[in-house]
Design a protein around this motif. Sequence first.
Motif, PDB file in Angstrom:
ATOM      1  N   TYR A   1       0.757  -1.099   0.264  1.00 20.24           N
ATOM      2  CA  TYR A   1      -0.167   0.023   0.073  1.00 20.24           C
ATOM      3  C   TYR A   1       0.960   1.190   0.055  1.00 20.24           C
TER       4      TYR A   1
ATOM      5  N   ASN B   1      -0.842   4.440  -0.958  1.00 13.28           N
ATOM      6  CA  ASN B   1      -1.859   4.989  -0.355  1.00 13.28           C
ATOM      7  C   ASN B   1      -1.292   6.273   0.822  1.00 13.28           C
TER       8      ASN B   1
ATOM      9  N   SER C   1       2.223   1.665   3.434  1.00 10.00           N
ATOM     10  CA  SER C   1       2.235   0.222   3.776  1.00 10.00           C
ATOM     11  C   SER C   1       2.569  -0.196   5.257  1.00 10.00           C
TER      12      SER C   1
ATOM     13  N   GLN D   1      -7.089  -0.438   0.443  1.00 10.05           N
ATOM     14  CA  GLN D   1      -5.870   0.343   0.356  1.00 10.05           C
ATOM     15  C   GLN D   1      -4.827   0.371   1.458  1.00 10.05           C
ATOM     16  N   ARG D   2      -5.216  -0.359   2.806  1.00  9.99           N
ATOM     17  CA  ARG D   2      -4.311  -0.408   3.642  1.00  9.99           C
ATOM     18  C   ARG D   2      -4.230  -1.699   4.384  1.00  9.99           C
TER      19      ARG D   2
END
Lengths: 180, 180, 180
Positions: free
Chosen positions: A98, A101, A106, A148-149
């Motif tokens: 990620y 993001n 990440s 997304q995370r």
Amino acid sequence: MGLCQTTHVGPEGPTYKDGLYLDKDRTMPHLVILYTGQLDAEMNMTTLCRQMADAMLTVKDEEGKQVFPTGGTRVLAYPAPHYAVADGGAAGQAAGLYDENPHGGSGDYAFVYLNVRMGRGRTEATQQRAGQTLVEVAKAFFAPVMAQRHIGITLQIDVGPEVFDAKHSNLHPLFQKGAV
Amino acid sequence: MGLCQTTHVGPEGPTYKDGLYLDKDRTMPHLVILYTGQLDAEMNMTTLCRQMADAMLTVKDEEGKQVFPTGGTRVLAYPAPHYAVADGGAAGQAAGLYDENPHGGSGDYAFVYLNVRMGRGRTEATQQRAGQTLVEVAKAFFAPVMAQRHIGITLQIDVGPEVFDAKHSNLHPLFQKGAV
Amino acid sequence: MGLCQTTHVGPEGPTYKDGLYLDKDRTMPHLVILYTGQLDAEMNMTTLCRQMADAMLTVKDEEGKQVFPTGGTRVLAYPAPHYAVADGGAAGQAAGLYDENPHGGSGDYAFVYLNVRMGRGRTEATQQRAGQTLVEVAKAFFAPVMAQRHIGITLQIDVGPEVFDAKHSNLHPLFQKGAV
């Protein structure tokens, strides 16, 4: 309409007061959500509260009756200003899933704990049905975030160990048919 | 690597989903810290969260295995904006032990409650070992504070009374060897 | 005066440390108040915390002894920044009872949950007496608010399910007669 009612449930069962009565089995549904505070930048937790409350109101028992009384249903959500999750980010950074993001990347882990407290006396089937209903709403709500995370979501239903229970409310009368 | 897993533990035991499995005995370690909010001016609670999470990860069972799974370990800390402790300060002011403390003085009491919720199925020895490990970290962290103010610290481990337990996470796969 | 004491209560009962002793039955009274955050604009929750702590200190057991030790009594109150209550306001707006309330009006529901956690070993009569004492204080405190808005108040006393309990405090010695 009764403006106020007080109900006391002790070991001896419910007490009748102020001319109103609350069935012991139908009292005390609440949901408390504890979560890592960085999520406030990524979603509207008030929306989740409303969606979860709406979902609670749809749950029915084996006889088709509403499990959680409308006037006793409430959801409270608390972002934690301080937190630590898992290894603190090393494994996430190494995986690098990620990195794009903008909210942490990440290595920024999130966690959401949804804790329902139900009254005693429901069947196991009702408990499971309530849980499945609520967890599906939470999963749908968090799907865009989970894409997304790194995030962990846990939903638990507890049956409370209370030895004393008193309620004082002018909310219930709004939702009781026939209340004067 | 599996990006996501959902595990549902009902009365019947764990359910397998998405090709992954979470052992029932190893799920649901979390630590929630509730404390009087004045402490935020005197210490870094995020640091305490990290130290406690790190300590949780070191706990081993009788077979030497990690008790708390890395991807399920989380610590959340909440300062209370409103609080009252003990007699409100009179006895502390009378004793006058911490009049030099710039943060509140002798009559300003603090309190920290550390509440761990563990899954069912651990041995009593493991529960005690976890508790002792965590309380030692908390005591060391708070030692400088305890030297200059009145403060009470309580750490309790509960074994949760959940009747429904569902997890949805893309954290666990980061820490599972062999997960594809 | 002893500056500090540590007490560990495991399944085997209390442990004596640092020359001090805490009776197992008298440990661990705390009260956590969770409430919908809009109430902060209408009342002083720190005042409620103090009133509840004072009330806790007045509770006596069958032998006339103080149930909650002064040095172990604490109340923490947390406004929820995100919440949802009942139907979200429709029934309240339809009833129109509090349209004159400048704080939200008829469709703005509030909720307060007061959760006491007591140690094991008290009699049922003591638990009920404690509950009644506390609920009367809460009702009196909220009476002006209940007269001008929809609000639900629930007070529950739990007997905690702890499997590990450790305390480290320099508060108790302030309140123990004869402590050196």
